[in-house]
Motif scaffolding. Structure first.
Motif, PDB file in Angstrom:
ATOM      1  N   SER A 237       0.742  -1.161  -0.032  1.00 41.86           N
ATOM      2  CA  SER A 237      -0.030  -0.118  -0.033  1.00 41.86           C
ATOM      3  C   SER A 237       0.923   1.070   0.004  1.00 41.86           C
ATOM      4  CB  SER A 237      -0.948   0.039   1.247  1.00 41.86           C
ATOM      5  OG  SER A 237      -0.159  -0.104   2.299  1.00 41.86           O
ATOM      6  N   VAL A 238       2.005   1.129   0.446  1.00 38.88           N
ATOM      7  CA  VAL A 238       3.211   2.529   0.393  1.00 38.88           C
ATOM      8  C   VAL A 238       3.481   2.699  -0.919  1.00 38.88           C
ATOM      9  CG1 VAL A 238       5.175   2.999   1.211  1.00 38.88           C
ATOM     10  CG2 VAL A 238       3.806   1.691   2.689  1.00 38.88           C
ATOM     11  N   THR A 239       3.173   4.099  -1.054  1.00 45.05           N
ATOM     12  CA  THR A 239       3.625   4.865  -2.261  1.00 45.05           C
ATOM     13  C   THR A 239       4.820   5.590  -1.991  1.00 45.05           C
ATOM     14  OG1 THR A 239       2.102   6.504  -1.766  1.00 45.05           O
ATOM     15  CG2 THR A 239       1.161   4.783  -2.994  1.00 45.05           C
ATOM     16  N   SER A 240       5.441   5.973  -1.151  1.00 51.75           N
ATOM     17  CA  SER A 240       6.510   6.820  -0.854  1.00 51.75           C
ATOM     18  C   SER A 240       7.209   6.760   0.426  1.00 51.75           C
ATOM     19  CB  SER A 240       6.015   8.504  -0.835  1.00 51.75           C
ATOM     20  OG  SER A 240       5.287   8.774   0.230  1.00 51.75           O
ATOM     21  N   ILE A 241       8.444   6.621   0.565  1.00 50.82           N
ATOM     22  CA  ILE A 241       9.341   6.512   1.558  1.00 50.82           C
ATOM     23  C   ILE A 241      10.176   7.740   1.614  1.00 50.82           C
ATOM     24  CG2 ILE A 241      11.025   4.783   2.669  1.00 50.82           C
ATOM     25  CD1 ILE A 241      10.026   2.615   0.597  1.00 50.82           C
ATOM     26  N   SER A 242      10.513   8.031   2.825  1.00 48.56           N
ATOM     27  CA  SER A 242      11.581   9.297   3.108  1.00 48.56           C
ATOM     28  C   SER A 242      12.001   9.043   4.266  1.00 48.56           C
ATOM     29  CB  SER A 242      10.541  10.586   2.976  1.00 48.56           C
ATOM     30  OG  SER A 242      11.614  11.700   3.174  1.00 48.56           O
ATOM     31  N   GLY A 243      13.425   9.214   4.394  1.00 49.07           N
ATOM     32  CA  GLY A 243      14.044   8.965   5.842  1.00 49.07           C
ATOM     33  C   GLY A 243      13.727   7.898   6.460  1.00 49.07           C
ATOM     34  N   ALA A 244      12.839   6.955   6.120  1.00 49.85           N
ATOM     35  CA  ALA A 244      12.246   5.920   7.093  1.00 49.85           C
ATOM     36  C   ALA A 244      13.481   4.944   7.589  1.00 49.85           C
ATOM     37  CB  ALA A 244      11.384   5.017   6.113  1.00 49.85           C
ATOM     38  N   PHE A 245      14.575   4.867   7.181  1.00 49.36           N
ATOM     39  CA  PHE A 245      15.328   3.900   7.703  1.00 49.36           C
ATOM     40  C   PHE A 245      16.762   4.548   8.085  1.00 49.36           C
ATOM     41  CE2 PHE A 245      12.467   1.562   4.970  1.00 49.36           C
ATOM     42  CZ  PHE A 245      11.903   0.760   5.862  1.00 49.36           C
ATOM     43  N   TYR A 246      16.660   5.730   8.210  1.00 49.57           N
ATOM     44  CA  TYR A 246      18.022   6.535   8.455  1.00 49.57           C
ATOM     45  C   TYR A 246      18.655   5.949   9.726  1.00 49.57           C
ATOM     46  CZ  TYR A 246      20.539  11.120   9.298  1.00 49.57           C
ATOM     47  OH  TYR A 246      21.754  11.921   9.053  1.00 49.57           O
ATOM     48  N   ASN A 247      19.831   5.594   9.446  1.00 51.07           N
ATOM     49  CA  ASN A 247      20.694   5.171  10.463  1.00 51.07           C
ATOM     50  C   ASN A 247      20.284   3.800  11.143  1.00 51.07           C
ATOM     51  OD1 ASN A 247      23.366   5.291  12.012  1.00 51.07           O
ATOM     52  ND2 ASN A 247      22.389   6.288  13.507  1.00 51.07           N
ATOM     53  N   CYS A 248      19.670   2.813  10.526  1.00 51.22           N
ATOM     54  CA  CYS A 248      19.345   1.899  10.822  1.00 51.22           C
ATOM     55  C   CYS A 248      20.479   0.587  10.353  1.00 51.22           C
ATOM     56  CB  CYS A 248      17.975   1.261  10.082  1.00 51.22           C
ATOM     57  SG  CYS A 248      16.538   2.139  10.869  1.00 51.22           S
ATOM     58  N   ASP A 249      21.600   0.851  11.195  1.00 52.36           N
ATOM     59  CA  ASP A 249      22.754   0.118  10.559  1.00 52.36           C
ATOM     60  C   ASP A 249      22.905  -1.278  10.971  1.00 52.36           C
ATOM     61  OD1 ASP A 249      23.163   0.297  13.694  1.00 52.36           O
ATOM     62  OD2 ASP A 249      24.713   1.624  13.570  1.00 52.36           O
TER      63      ASP A 249
END
Length: 375
Positions: A237-249
């Protein structure tokens, strides 16, 4: 590799700004307003163990237990157990809110540091901003089926919170609703949820397992700095992703569904252990710094559908191969421009003649050990 100083400084500033519950005063009052407000407040707390906590709500305390009865809103800016009960907040171990209460107001139970158990009524509709901020002994919470909204920072800095049970009636989770819930290890978001705010699980350091709603359409900063998150399934269902996984190392692999059209700014920045990414033909743009400092991501394929790249979008010293399947996207020069003196050891594969102006432009690609190969 680009230095992380600016990013780390920004994160530090953000952490400091978020660590406290914040100011419970909604606005600055004039002296006359304060006088009137103080007169009202004198009647709010009838004694050290009971009083009013809303227009039609009352509270009582006995042996570590607070019971709230009445109708409508309970607590809020006008009444919090931290500011209106002479330190009683530190003695509260259990809260029972009876049927009739429809909303828990802003900051109501902030700094109830020994609160271990909460019973919420089936009449409750929303949980307000910072309602349970820094309730550091709270380990679990069950959200009743009547609740449709968890507002921003509702459980801010509940550092012992390990289990959250959400119902199928919940529709929205506010910005930073569970920020700094550092003991949270797993979460299931029901399909009824259509909106999850920016940074909803920011700094949930031990969050490992996530099941997302199949009704949500965007992911903005949701899991930023969730350092234990190893895998994620993005709903169709997701159409846009922004900054969602910043620094998920700890994140190692991501498959982006073909519903996504936009990979926004900083989506995977500093995901040091990301090794595989699949970008579908539905994606048309990749934002600034989307894959910056993903140092173990060695190759990436940019589908023909991508027509725009943001600055530093694919600037990553880990890349050894970049494959372009279509024509040269707008902004490509700034998307992969190496910083001075960098040796990239990178091969870029392309097939469309539109890349010629990029290859023979102002950048000396050979100087940075970047080889363009036409297929």
């Amino acid at each position: 590799m680009k230095k992380k100083t600016a990013a780390l400084m920004a994160a530090l500033i953000l952490a400091v700004s978020l660590s406290a519950c914040g100011n419970t005063n909604k606005e600055v009052k004039t002296s006359s307003e304060n006088k009137e407000e103080n007169q009202e407040e004198e009647s709010v707390v009838e004694s050290e163990t009971s009083g009013k906590c809303g227009n039609d709500a009352v509270w009582s305390y006995k042996d570590g237990v607070v019971t709230i009865k009445g109708t409508g809103d309970a607590g809020g800016y006008h009444f919090t157990f931290y500011t209106k009960t002479n330190g009683l907040n530190d003695k509260i171990e259990k809260i029972i809110i009876e049927n009739g209460i429809t909303r828990i107001g802003e900051f109501t139970f902030q700094h109830c540091s020994n609160l271990k158990e909460v019973s919420l009524p089936d009449t409750l509709i929303s949980i307000g901003e910072n309602a349970f901020c820094e309730c550091n002994s709270l380990t679990e919470i069950t959200i009743p089926s009547s609740v449709t909204s968890i507002e921003q920072k509702a459980f801010n800095s509940c550092s012992s919170l390990k289990q959250i049970t959400m119902s199928d009636s919940l529709t929205s989770i506010g910005n930073e609703a569970f920020v700094f819930c550092s003991s949270l290890q797993e979460i299931t978001i029901p399909d009824s949820v259509t909106s999850i705010g920016n940074g909803a699980f920011l700094y949930c350091d031990n969050l490992r397992n996530v099941t997302l709603s199949e009704s949500m359409t965007s992911m903005e900063g949701i899991f930023r700095d969730c350092k234990s998150l190893e895998e994620i399934t993005i709903p169709h269902s997701v159409t846009s992703i922004s900054g969602a996984f910043y620094n998920c190392d700890s994140l190692t692999e991501v498959i982006i569904p073909d519903s996504v059209t936009d990979i926004g700014d900083s989506t995977f920045i500093d995901c040091d252990n990301l090794r595989k990414i699949t970008i579908p033909d539905s994606v048309t743009s990749i934002g600034e710094k989307a894959f910056m400092n993903c140092n173990n991501l060695t190759e990436i394929t940019i589908p023909a559908s991508v027509t725009k790249l943001g600055e530093d979008a694919i600037d990553n010293n880990g890349f050894r191969e970049i494959i372009f399947l279509g024509s040269a996207p707008a902004g490509i020069e700034k998307a992969i421009t190496p910083f001075p003196g960098a040796s990239m050891n990178l091969k870029i594969y392309y097939s469309d003649d539109s890349f010629d102006s990029v290859i023979h432009g102002d950048i000396d690609w050979n100087k940075h050990d970047i080889e363009w190969i036409k297929r």
